[in-house]
Design a protein around this motif. Structure first.
Motif, PDB file in Angstrom:
ATOM      1  N   PRO A 139       0.903  -1.622  -0.077  1.00  0.00           N
ATOM      2  CA  PRO A 139       0.070   0.329  -0.063  1.00  0.00           C
ATOM      3  C   PRO A 139       0.698   1.116  -0.008  1.00  0.00           C
ATOM      4  N   LYS A 140       0.303   2.109  -1.095  1.00  0.00           N
ATOM      5  CA  LYS A 140       1.055   3.423  -0.846  1.00  0.00           C
ATOM      6  C   LYS A 140       0.515   4.205  -0.199  1.00  0.00           C
ATOM      7  N   VAL A 141      -1.035   4.351   0.065  1.00  0.00           N
ATOM      8  CA  VAL A 141      -1.609   5.393   0.960  1.00  0.00           C
ATOM      9  C   VAL A 141      -2.655   4.836   1.969  1.00  0.00           C
ATOM     10  N   PHE A 142      -2.838   5.695   2.812  1.00  0.00           N
ATOM     11  CA  PHE A 142      -2.661   5.189   4.120  1.00  0.00           C
ATOM     12  C   PHE A 142      -4.137   5.675   4.232  1.00  0.00           C
ATOM     13  N   ARG A 143      -4.949   4.945   4.729  1.00  0.00           N
ATOM     14  CA  ARG A 143      -6.596   5.189   5.433  1.00  0.00           C
ATOM     15  C   ARG A 143      -6.463   4.593   6.830  1.00  0.00           C
ATOM     16  N   ASN A 144      -7.177   5.892   8.446  1.00  0.00           N
ATOM     17  CA  ASN A 144      -6.998   5.765   9.156  1.00  0.00           C
ATOM     18  C   ASN A 144      -8.413   5.384   9.687  1.00  0.00           C
ATOM     19  N   THR A 145      -8.437   4.486  10.799  1.00  0.00           N
ATOM     20  CA  THR A 145      -9.470   3.592  11.385  1.00  0.00           C
ATOM     21  C   THR A 145     -10.322   5.084  11.640  1.00  0.00           C
ATOM     22  N   GLU A 146     -11.515   4.487  10.656  1.00  0.00           N
ATOM     23  CA  GLU A 146     -12.560   5.735  10.479  1.00  0.00           C
ATOM     24  C   GLU A 146     -12.715   7.366  10.318  1.00  0.00           C
ATOM     25  N   LEU A 147     -11.823   6.866   9.385  1.00  0.00           N
ATOM     26  CA  LEU A 147     -10.700   8.152   8.622  1.00  0.00           C
ATOM     27  C   LEU A 147     -10.449   8.986   9.888  1.00  0.00           C
ATOM     28  N   ILE A 148     -10.229   9.027  10.919  1.00  0.00           N
ATOM     29  CA  ILE A 148      -9.784   9.623  12.364  1.00  0.00           C
ATOM     30  C   ILE A 148      -7.966  10.621  11.070  1.00  0.00           C
ATOM     31  N   TYR A 149      -8.962  11.562  11.949  1.00  0.00           N
ATOM     32  CA  TYR A 149      -7.143  12.223  11.128  1.00  0.00           C
ATOM     33  C   TYR A 149      -7.213  13.762  11.851  1.00  0.00           C
ATOM     34  N   ASN A 150      -5.767  14.483  11.609  1.00  0.00           N
ATOM     35  CA  ASN A 150      -5.433  15.488  12.182  1.00  0.00           C
ATOM     36  C   ASN A 150      -4.106  15.668  12.343  1.00  0.00           C
ATOM     37  N   ASP A 151      -3.899  17.112  12.079  1.00  0.00           N
ATOM     38  CA  ASP A 151      -2.433  17.465  11.850  1.00  0.00           C
ATOM     39  C   ASP A 151      -0.789  16.301  13.035  1.00  0.00           C
ATOM     40  N   ALA A 152      -1.283  15.886  13.652  1.00  0.00           N
ATOM     41  CA  ALA A 152      -0.202  14.875  14.166  1.00  0.00           C
ATOM     42  C   ALA A 152      -0.986  13.378  13.526  1.00  0.00           C
ATOM     43  N   PRO A 287      -1.858  19.652  -5.874  1.00  0.00           N
ATOM     44  CA  PRO A 287      -3.120  20.283  -4.373  1.00  0.00           C
ATOM     45  C   PRO A 287      -3.337  21.334  -4.627  1.00  0.00           C
ATOM     46  N   ILE A 288      -4.083  22.022  -4.412  1.00  0.00           N
ATOM     47  CA  ILE A 288      -4.626  23.537  -4.355  1.00  0.00           C
ATOM     48  C   ILE A 288      -4.651  24.443  -3.240  1.00  0.00           C
ATOM     49  N   ASP A 289      -4.259  23.363  -2.206  1.00  0.00           N
ATOM     50  CA  ASP A 289      -4.263  24.257  -0.585  1.00  0.00           C
ATOM     51  C   ASP A 289      -3.605  23.337   0.503  1.00  0.00           C
ATOM     52  N   ILE A 290      -2.874  23.972   1.032  1.00  0.00           N
ATOM     53  CA  ILE A 290      -2.654  23.200   2.949  1.00  0.00           C
ATOM     54  C   ILE A 290      -3.546  23.482   3.692  1.00  0.00           C
ATOM     55  N   LEU A 291      -3.373  21.912   4.102  1.00  0.00           N
ATOM     56  CA  LEU A 291      -4.925  21.768   4.258  1.00  0.00           C
ATOM     57  C   LEU A 291      -4.254  21.545   6.303  1.00  0.00           C
ATOM     58  N   SER A 292      -4.684  22.489   7.225  1.00  0.00           N
ATOM     59  CA  SER A 292      -4.677  22.499   8.727  1.00  0.00           C
ATOM     60  C   SER A 292      -5.388  22.003   9.442  1.00  0.00           C
ATOM     61  N   VAL A 293      -5.340  20.712  10.190  1.00  0.00           N
ATOM     62  CA  VAL A 293      -6.471  20.623  11.218  1.00  0.00           C
ATOM     63  C   VAL A 293      -5.716  19.714  12.834  1.00  0.00           C
ATOM     64  N   PRO A 294      -5.983  21.293  13.119  1.00  0.00           N
ATOM     65  CA  PRO A 294      -5.371  20.553  14.433  1.00  0.00           C
ATOM     66  C   PRO A 294      -6.081  20.161  15.526  1.00  0.00           C
ATOM     67  N   HIS A 295      -7.524  20.063  15.200  1.00  0.00           N
ATOM     68  CA  HIS A 295      -8.608  18.833  16.106  1.00  0.00           C
ATOM     69  C   HIS A 295      -8.797  17.884  15.324  1.00  0.00           C
ATOM     70  N   THR A 296      -9.025  16.683  16.318  1.00  0.00           N
ATOM     71  CA  THR A 296      -9.114  15.240  15.303  1.00  0.00           C
ATOM     72  C   THR A 296     -10.631  15.201  14.799  1.00  0.00           C
ATOM     73  N   ILE A 297     -10.626  15.084  13.699  1.00  0.00           N
ATOM     74  CA  ILE A 297     -12.409  14.666  12.858  1.00  0.00           C
ATOM     75  C   ILE A 297     -12.177  12.951  12.263  1.00  0.00           C
ATOM     76  N   SER A 298     -13.256  13.035  12.407  1.00  0.00           N
ATOM     77  CA  SER A 298     -13.857  11.270  11.749  1.00  0.00           C
ATOM     78  C   SER A 298     -14.325  11.682  10.906  1.00  0.00           C
ATOM     79  N   TRP A 299     -15.116   9.958  11.060  1.00  0.00           N
ATOM     80  CA  TRP A 299     -16.606  10.435   9.719  1.00  0.00           C
ATOM     81  C   TRP A 299     -17.452   9.885  10.125  1.00  0.00           C
ATOM     82  N   ALA A 300     -17.549   9.615  11.882  1.00  0.00           N
ATOM     83  CA  ALA A 300     -18.791   9.022  12.675  1.00  0.00           C
ATOM     84  C   ALA A 300     -19.517   9.946  13.456  1.00  0.00           C
TER      85      ALA A 300
END
Length: 425
Positions: A139-152, A287-300
């Motif tokens: 795999p070359k691309v990653f997807r975290n559990t439930e699309l959980i994401y932040n900058d860290a 990419p059209i822009d830098i995406l900053s996500v300091p707070h954790t998001i998910s798809w749930a």
């Protein structure tokens, strides 16, 4: 030309059996060996096998112009191997077409990314190895559990060498931007981000069979009409959903399989869209822009944060009780304990403890094998208590073995010195 990126999540946890307080220290069998194989076989019949056959036929019919991607958790793969190997054979057949990309994730579909950097990296590495061993893909691309994401999280994923990551196109991070572009993560690296178009995805995943929906029934023609109304300058429409959408969440009699069969034909013949894998989208579009996500998001849930798993005191207590054991687990070499440590990290166990109401609560209840979140908590904590007893016993045994080994080594060293002294004399 704009593109469609289909991504399907596949995960099945090892569900726990009813585990009583009096089982602690006496019975170490945690998993429901009646329910787990029954669920796998049921979903195989309703979803995995028929959906795989349809997708394989679509790939062949359209000469490789139809493409999809999957992320399959390690615990799901373990259960396929154990209970229904025909599922693995079916997915291997799909991958062999060259039109399926497999993504990396945490092995146990866990919340490790917000709990432990070392455990997160270990699980991702193990999952990558599992995918390569079964399917021959790296795999070359990653997807975290439930699309959980932040900058860290993005920083950690970049450090592991991935080209891109998938996450939710949450309004809270986009403001007035569109999810239909490639973005650059807010890290020192060149990690790229693909965002789920949650409206168009959820029209299929959640609203397809809802007869109260003002767009019901949804046809392939209508869906392609919606796609054609999108601005031409948009790059990629990311349609991310559970694979169980087909046949399990949306039953066959809803027409969901007919929709799956007809949609690629309508898109390829009646629109300017092509199909791409996640890695292709990342290479094709800048990419059209830098995406900053300091707070954790998910798809749930509606909040699209961590509250589906860590939104109440029950969940937080169970989560903290689990991960306080991580240092001890790292010192343990018992394969059964390491296996259980992994399966007990599945996010599902914490999901079952949710006390949410309204629409979120209905979704949680649909997936919950327990009559109440409190029983889910009690059952999990009973299992975790026994696990900790076993873990401590393992470490004591290991300490004794190390001490015994050191004692023998000291005796042998003393004996060697004695012999050397006698030789000199």
């Amino acid at each position: 030309m704009s593109a469609i990126c289909f991504y399907f999540q596949i995960h099945q946890p090892f569900r726990l059996r009813p585990y009583r307080f009096f089982d602690i220290g006496r019975n170490h069998d945690y998993y429901d060996e009646t329910t787990n194989p029954a669920i796998i076989k049921k979903i195989a019949e309703k979803c995995y096998l028929p959906a795989n056959e349809i997708i394989h036929n679509l790939i062949c019919r359209h000469n490789g112009n139809f493409k999809v991607s999957f992320s399959i958790s390690g615990s799901a793969l373990d259960q396929f191997e154990r209970y229904a190997p025909e599922i693995l054979t079916s997915f291997q057949k799909l991958v062999d077409t060259g039109c399926v990309e497999l993504l990396a994730e945490t092995y146990a579909h866990s919340l490790a990314s917000v709990a432990s950097k070392k455990e997160f990296r270990r699980q991702v590495s193990q999952h990558v190895g599992k995918i390569y061993n079964i399917f021959g893909q790296h795999p070359k691309v990653f997807r975290n559990t439930e699309l959980i994401y932040n900058d860290a999280v993005a920083h950690q994923v970049a450090d592991m060498g991935f080209n891109g990551i998938l996450t939710e196109g949450a309004d809270s991070i986009l403001a007035h931007k569109s999810p239909n572009y490639v973005y650059l993560a807010h890290t020192p690296s060149e990690l790229k981000v693909l965002l789920k178009n949650y409206k168009l995805s959820d029209d299929i995943a959640f609203r397809f069979s809802d007869q109260s929906w003002n767009q019901w029934p949804l046809s392939a023609d209508k869906y392609v009409h919606w796609l054609n109304r999108l601005p031409e300058q948009h790059h990629v429409i990311n349609l991310f959903m559970d694979y169980e959408t087909f046949g399990e969440h949306q039953w066959a009699d809803s027409g969901i399989f007919n929709f799956l069969q007809e949609l690629p034909e309508q898109i390829l013949s009646s629109s300017g869209f092509s199909f791409v894998h996640p890695s292709e989208a990342l290479n094709k579009f800048e990419p059209i822009d830098i995406l900053s996500v300091p707070h954790t998001i998910s798809w749930a849930d509606e909040a699209r944060d961590l509250s589906a798993w860590l939104g109440n005191s029950l969940q937080c207590d169970a989560f903290e009780s689990l991960y306080k054991l991580k240092k001890k687990v790292r010192r343990c070499e018992n394969p059964e304990i390491l296996r259980d440590w992994q399966y007990l990290q599945a996010s599902d166990h914490f999901y079952y403890m949710s006390t949410k109401d309204f629409a979120d609560g209905q979704v949680h209840n649909y997936f919950n094998p327990y009559p109440s979140p409190y029983l889910a908590f009690i059952n999990y904590m009973n299992v975790l208590s026994d696990f900790e007893v076993r873990l401590n016993k393992c470490l004591r045994t290991k300490a004794r073995l190390i001490k015994h080994k050191q004692l023998i080594e000291n005796l042998l060293r003393d004996e060697k010195r004695s012999l050397e002294a006698s030789v000199k004399v």
